[in-house]
Design a protein around this motif. Structure first.
Motif, PDB file in Angstrom:
ATOM      1  N   GLY A  12       6.909  -3.659 -11.288  1.00 53.78           N
ATOM      2  CA  GLY A  12       6.623  -5.079 -11.084  1.00 53.78           C
ATOM      3  C   GLY A  12       7.410  -5.734  -9.970  1.00 53.78           C
ATOM      4  N   ILE A  13       7.947  -4.932  -9.045  1.00 57.07           N
ATOM      5  CA  ILE A  13       8.713  -5.569  -7.977  1.00 57.07           C
ATOM      6  C   ILE A  13       7.805  -6.059  -6.859  1.00 57.07           C
ATOM      7  CG2 ILE A  13      10.855  -4.387  -8.521  1.00 57.07           C
ATOM      8  CD1 ILE A  13      10.359  -2.541  -6.191  1.00 57.07           C
ATOM      9  N   GLY A  14       6.601  -5.525  -6.769  1.00 54.83           N
ATOM     10  CA  GLY A  14       5.591  -6.169  -5.923  1.00 54.83           C
ATOM     11  C   GLY A  14       5.592  -5.810  -4.448  1.00 54.83           C
ATOM     12  N   ILE A  15       6.081  -4.622  -4.120  1.00 52.62           N
ATOM     13  CA  ILE A  15       5.971  -4.176  -2.727  1.00 52.62           C
ATOM     14  C   ILE A  15       4.485  -4.233  -2.313  1.00 52.62           C
ATOM     15  CG2 ILE A  15       6.282  -2.215  -1.155  1.00 52.62           C
ATOM     16  CD1 ILE A  15       8.949  -3.359  -2.056  1.00 52.62           C
ATOM     17  N   GLU A  17       2.225  -6.288  -3.283  1.00 51.12           N
ATOM     18  CA  GLU A  17       1.788  -7.655  -2.991  1.00 51.12           C
ATOM     19  C   GLU A  17       2.147  -8.044  -1.564  1.00 51.12           C
ATOM     20  OE1 GLU A  17       3.249 -10.735  -5.593  1.00 51.12           O
ATOM     21  OE2 GLU A  17       2.410 -12.311  -4.333  1.00 51.12           O
ATOM     22  N   SER A  18       3.306  -7.587  -1.104  1.00 53.91           N
ATOM     23  CA  SER A  18       3.690  -7.959   0.255  1.00 53.91           C
ATOM     24  C   SER A  18       2.841  -7.237   1.296  1.00 53.91           C
ATOM     25  CB  SER A  18       5.185  -7.721   0.484  1.00 53.91           C
ATOM     26  OG  SER A  18       5.492  -6.347   0.428  1.00 53.91           O
ATOM     27  N   LEU A  19       2.183  -6.152   0.892  1.00 48.88           N
ATOM     28  CA  LEU A  19       1.340  -5.403   1.832  1.00 48.88           C
ATOM     29  C   LEU A  19      -0.141  -5.791   1.714  1.00 48.88           C
ATOM     30  CD1 LEU A  19       3.039  -1.917   1.323  1.00 48.88           C
ATOM     31  CD2 LEU A  19       3.292  -3.427   3.294  1.00 48.88           C
ATOM     32  N   PRO A  21      -1.815  -8.816  -0.259  1.00 46.87           N
ATOM     33  CA  PRO A  21      -1.741  -9.946  -1.191  1.00 46.87           C
ATOM     34  C   PRO A  21      -3.099 -10.392  -1.731  1.00 46.87           C
ATOM     35  CG  PRO A  21      -1.369 -10.674   1.071  1.00 46.87           C
ATOM     36  CD  PRO A  21      -1.444  -9.180   1.114  1.00 46.87           C
ATOM     37  N   GLU A  25      -0.838  -9.261  -7.131  1.00 47.46           N
ATOM     38  CA  GLU A  25       0.039 -10.418  -7.265  1.00 47.46           C
ATOM     39  C   GLU A  25       0.926 -10.230  -8.492  1.00 47.46           C
ATOM     40  OE1 GLU A  25      -1.821 -14.296  -7.771  1.00 47.46           O
ATOM     41  OE2 GLU A  25      -0.132 -15.212  -6.717  1.00 47.46           O
ATOM     42  N   VAL A  26       2.214 -10.495  -8.303  1.00 45.60           N
ATOM     43  CA  VAL A  26       3.138 -10.432  -9.433  1.00 45.60           C
ATOM     44  C   VAL A  26       3.165 -11.812 -10.083  1.00 45.60           C
ATOM     45  CG1 VAL A  26       5.541 -10.055 -10.105  1.00 45.60           C
ATOM     46  CG2 VAL A  26       4.512  -8.660  -8.303  1.00 45.60           C
ATOM     47  N   GLU A  46      -5.244  -2.203   4.241  1.00 42.67           N
ATOM     48  CA  GLU A  46      -4.030  -2.764   3.628  1.00 42.67           C
ATOM     49  C   GLU A  46      -3.863  -2.287   2.192  1.00 42.67           C
ATOM     50  OE1 GLU A  46      -4.427  -7.025   4.229  1.00 42.67           O
ATOM     51  OE2 GLU A  46      -4.977  -7.290   2.125  1.00 42.67           O
ATOM     52  N   PRO A  55       6.752   2.347  -4.175  1.00 41.30           N
ATOM     53  CA  PRO A  55       7.896   3.239  -4.351  1.00 41.30           C
ATOM     54  C   PRO A  55       7.917   3.902  -5.724  1.00 41.30           C
ATOM     55  CG  PRO A  55       8.609   0.937  -4.317  1.00 41.30           C
ATOM     56  CD  PRO A  55       7.135   0.943  -4.070  1.00 41.30           C
ATOM     57  N   MET A  57       5.116   4.969  -7.164  1.00 40.51           N
ATOM     58  CA  MET A  57       3.887   5.779  -7.199  1.00 40.51           C
ATOM     59  C   MET A  57       3.023   5.406  -8.405  1.00 40.51           C
ATOM     60  SD  MET A  57       5.429   9.371  -5.890  1.00 40.51           S
ATOM     61  CE  MET A  57       4.471   9.966  -4.524  1.00 40.51           C
TER      62      MET A  57
ATOM     63  N   ARG B  24      11.123  11.896  -2.695  1.00 45.24           N
ATOM     64  CA  ARG B  24       9.943  11.381  -1.987  1.00 45.24           C
ATOM     65  C   ARG B  24       9.696  12.171  -0.700  1.00 45.24           C
ATOM     66  NH1 ARG B  24       8.497   9.600  -6.377  1.00 45.24           N
ATOM     67  NH2 ARG B  24       8.523   7.376  -6.884  1.00 45.24           N
ATOM     68  N   TRP B 300      16.656   0.796  -3.381  1.00 48.85           N
ATOM     69  CA  TRP B 300      15.754   1.751  -4.002  1.00 48.85           C
ATOM     70  C   TRP B 300      14.448   1.913  -3.223  1.00 48.85           C
ATOM     71  CZ3 TRP B 300      11.082   1.141  -6.859  1.00 48.85           C
ATOM     72  CH2 TRP B 300      10.790   2.176  -7.750  1.00 48.85           C
ATOM     73  N   ALA B 304      12.961   5.286  -1.087  1.00 48.89           N
ATOM     74  CA  ALA B 304      11.672   5.931  -1.336  1.00 48.89           C
ATOM     75  C   ALA B 304      10.841   5.987  -0.053  1.00 48.89           C
ATOM     76  CB  ALA B 304      10.914   5.168  -2.418  1.00 48.89           C
ATOM     77  N   TYR B 328      14.623  -4.928   0.753  1.00 47.32           N
ATOM     78  CA  TYR B 328      14.370  -5.621  -0.514  1.00 47.32           C
ATOM     79  C   TYR B 328      15.234  -5.030  -1.609  1.00 47.32           C
ATOM     80  CZ  TYR B 328      12.346  -6.612  -5.000  1.00 47.32           C
ATOM     81  OH  TYR B 328      12.205  -6.978  -6.301  1.00 47.32           O
ATOM     82  N   GLN B 339      16.156 -11.533  -6.847  1.00 50.19           N
ATOM     83  CA  GLN B 339      15.451 -10.707  -5.861  1.00 50.19           C
ATOM     84  C   GLN B 339      15.768 -11.233  -4.463  1.00 50.19           C
ATOM     85  OE1 GLN B 339      11.713 -11.415  -8.155  1.00 50.19           O
ATOM     86  NE2 GLN B 339      11.259  -9.299  -7.608  1.00 50.19           N
ATOM     87  N   GLN B 380       9.756 -14.200  -9.551  1.00 58.09           N
ATOM     88  CA  GLN B 380       8.962 -12.984  -9.317  1.00 58.09           C
ATOM     89  C   GLN B 380       7.644 -13.280  -8.607  1.00 58.09           C
ATOM     90  OE1 GLN B 380      10.708 -13.550 -12.131  1.00 58.09           O
ATOM     91  NE2 GLN B 380      11.112 -11.668 -13.273  1.00 58.09           N
ATOM     92  N   MET B 384       7.578 -11.885  -2.965  1.00 59.04           N
ATOM     93  CA  MET B 384       6.838 -10.985  -2.085  1.00 59.04           C
ATOM     94  C   MET B 384       5.928 -11.727  -1.103  1.00 59.04           C
ATOM     95  SD  MET B 384       7.825  -7.967  -2.242  1.00 59.04           S
ATOM     96  CE  MET B 384       9.139  -7.242  -3.218  1.00 59.04           C
ATOM     97  N   ARG B 387       8.243 -12.172   1.622  1.00 66.42           N
ATOM     98  CA  ARG B 387       8.525 -10.882   2.277  1.00 66.42           C
ATOM     99  C   ARG B 387       7.433 -10.583   3.301  1.00 66.42           C
ATOM    100  NH1 ARG B 387       7.798  -4.947   1.271  1.00 66.42           N
ATOM    101  NH2 ARG B 387       9.722  -3.944   1.928  1.00 66.42           N
ATOM    102  N   ARG B 388       6.195 -10.883   2.911  1.00 62.99           N
ATOM    103  CA  ARG B 388       5.089 -10.659   3.832  1.00 62.99           C
ATOM    104  C   ARG B 388       5.219 -11.551   5.067  1.00 62.99           C
ATOM    105  NH1 ARG B 388       0.083  -8.427   3.921  1.00 62.99           N
ATOM    106  NH2 ARG B 388      -1.574  -9.521   5.021  1.00 62.99           N
TER     107      ARG B 388
END
Lengths: 63, 411
Positions: A12-15, A17-19, A21, A25-26, A46, A55, A57, B24, B300, B304, B328, B339, B380, B384, B387-388
């Protein structure tokens, strides 16, 4: 292409979402919400980046 | 595309370091179609496991005691990865293309260095029971045992991992003190003002925070009994957790000729300055083109991503791609999630949601007119999105406008 989320792996860290969106969405509790069951028109690049970039998987695409 | 066309290059991949980045790396090499020999070398005698839970779930009274391993031994067999675990690498000869590990020579065509970082200890406490760093499963189990026994806990260093330990102690109702040598905590990570805001979580949850105090001495013959601070205060302790940072594990590269400067110095492709050699994870200092600066991050997600990118570049040097990222990390304190994404530039910080004195805020950092960072507490849903914007080189005023528009939509 169908977007498949493995909730057991998702942190749920949402990498994603940043790629991508428009598709990921978190929410306030830190849970990932997949906004589209199928990859939307024009978003394959995207979404693929988000799936490969997870990260944990926790994401995959299925035909 | 035939396999022989792809693999006219390297005939073998060796990955040194069997944590997240190394794992990874071997997975990505196979995913990229690399079919030749892969060896994964690690110093710990166990399969790769996930480290973030060590200072989080694993310290809870009802938390797991076994680590989350990503893959079983059979799955490494399936992947065709030879494991050399419990085998610290001791040297590298980039001319002969050989890694020295466990008394043997392991030849490579392509190499990924992912040896991570080692937690710094407190000088003078070697061999004193009850004093721990928190980096490995063994460390986590020792800290958990002490908490289970009701230890009075002192954390040295007000950083993220130490703060998670203090949080775990308080959750059990144990007395906890955080000792920080600098006058204010987390200045380098998040800036002075917000470092103070985050640290107020300690005091609000009953942890004593002592800033501007170093550990002058430790008390106890075989087992820790207390910590004496520079102002003379003595704090009784059964458990001392030292969280004062980590050093990249580069000592085994001495004499290799690889450039080392607080990490293995890499270019934007994670190439480490010798043919076929790449680095990834906590040990890698690389040129992050997104911020046009040299960085080494102990995060982390970056471990990866870098592991995968370094391996892909190593096995397919004809298709080199740079690695860039908006760094991040996250940390869990007292049931709150912190975060951070980007870099904490000090040209200005603006709170665009919530209140730093409360239980939720979103803070944006600027460098010149550019958005460079975002810090959230229980945000939360927000982090992100920024971040985008950071990755897209958004201007700071655009980000603030975005925040206002989102607030309007939400209300």
């Amino acid at each position: 292409m169908r977007i498949v989320l493995d909730r057991a792996k998702c942190t749920g860290i949402g990498i994603c979402e940043s790629l991508a969106p428009t598709v990921f969405e978190v929410d306030d509790r830190g849970e990932l919400v997949v906004l589209a069951a199928e990859v939307p028109e024009g978003a394959l690049d995207e979404v693929t980046e988000a799936v490969e970039g997870c990260p944990a998987m926790a994401l995959r695409l299925e035909p | 595309m035939s396999a022989s066309a792809v693999h006219a290059g390297p005939r073998s991949l060796v990955v040194v370091g069997a944590s997240l980045a190394g794992l990874r790396a071997v997975e990505a090499a196979r995913k990229a179609g690399f079919t030749s020999r892969i060896t994964l070398i690690g110093d710990e005698p166990r399969l790769p496991y996930d480290r973030p839970p060590l200072s989080k779930q694993m310290l809870a009274p009802d938390g797991p005691t076994d680590p989350v391993t990503f893959r079983g031994r059979a799955e490494f067999d399936e992947l065709g990865v030879e494991l050399l675990l419990g085998t610290p690498a001791t040297g590298l000869d980039p001319d002969a293309k050989v890694v020295h590990a466990g008394g043997a020579e392991v030849p490579y065509d392509a190499l990924v260095i992912a040896t991570g970082a080692a937690a710094c200890g407190l000088p003078g406490t070697e061999g004193l029971a009850g004093v721990h760093v928190l980096r490995t499963l063994d460390d986590a189990r020792a800290v958990r045992r002490a908490l289970d026994e009701g230890a009075r806990t002192v954390v040295v260093g007000a950083g993220f991992i130490g703060s998670e330990v203090a949080s775990a102690a308080r959750k059990r109702g144990l007395p906890a003190t955080v000792v920080e040598a600098l006058p204010a905590p987390l200045v380098r990570s998040v800036g002075r003002e917000l470092g103070a805001a985050l640290s107020s979580l300690h005091t609000r949850n009953g942890t004593v925070l002592r800033c501007g105090q170093a550990v002058a001495a430790v008390e106890g013959a075989d087992r820790i009994e207390g910590v004496r601070l520079t102002d003379g205060t003595v704090i009784g302790a059964d458990l001392v957790v030292v969280g004062i940072g980590a050093m990249p594990r580069t000592e085994w590269l001495a004499g290799s000729g690889l450039p080392v400067d607080d990490g293995v110095v890499c270019d934007e492709f994670l190439g480490a300055g010798a043919p076929g050699v790449y680095a990834a994870g906590d040990v890698a200092r690389w040129h992050n083109v997104l911020f046009d600066r040299s960085m080494r991050v102990e995060h982390w997600s970056a471990a990866a991503e870098q592991g995968a990118r370094a391996a892909r570049n190593a096995v397919a040097p004809e298709d080199l791609r740079p690695y860039s990222t908006v760094p991040y990390f996250w940390s869990d304190w007292y049931g709150s999630r912190i975060q951070f994404a980007g870099v904490a530039a000090e040209d200005g910080v603006e709170i665009v949601s919530g209140d730093p004195a409360g239980d939720h805020f979103v803070a944006l950092y600027r460098e010149g007119d550019r958005l460079t960072g975002v810090l959230t507490l229980n945000g939360q849903r927000h982090v992100m999105k920024y971040r985008r914007l950071i990755a897209q080189h958004a201007r700071f005023d655009e980000a603030v406008a975005f925040a206002r528009a989102s607030a309007t939509t939400a209300s």
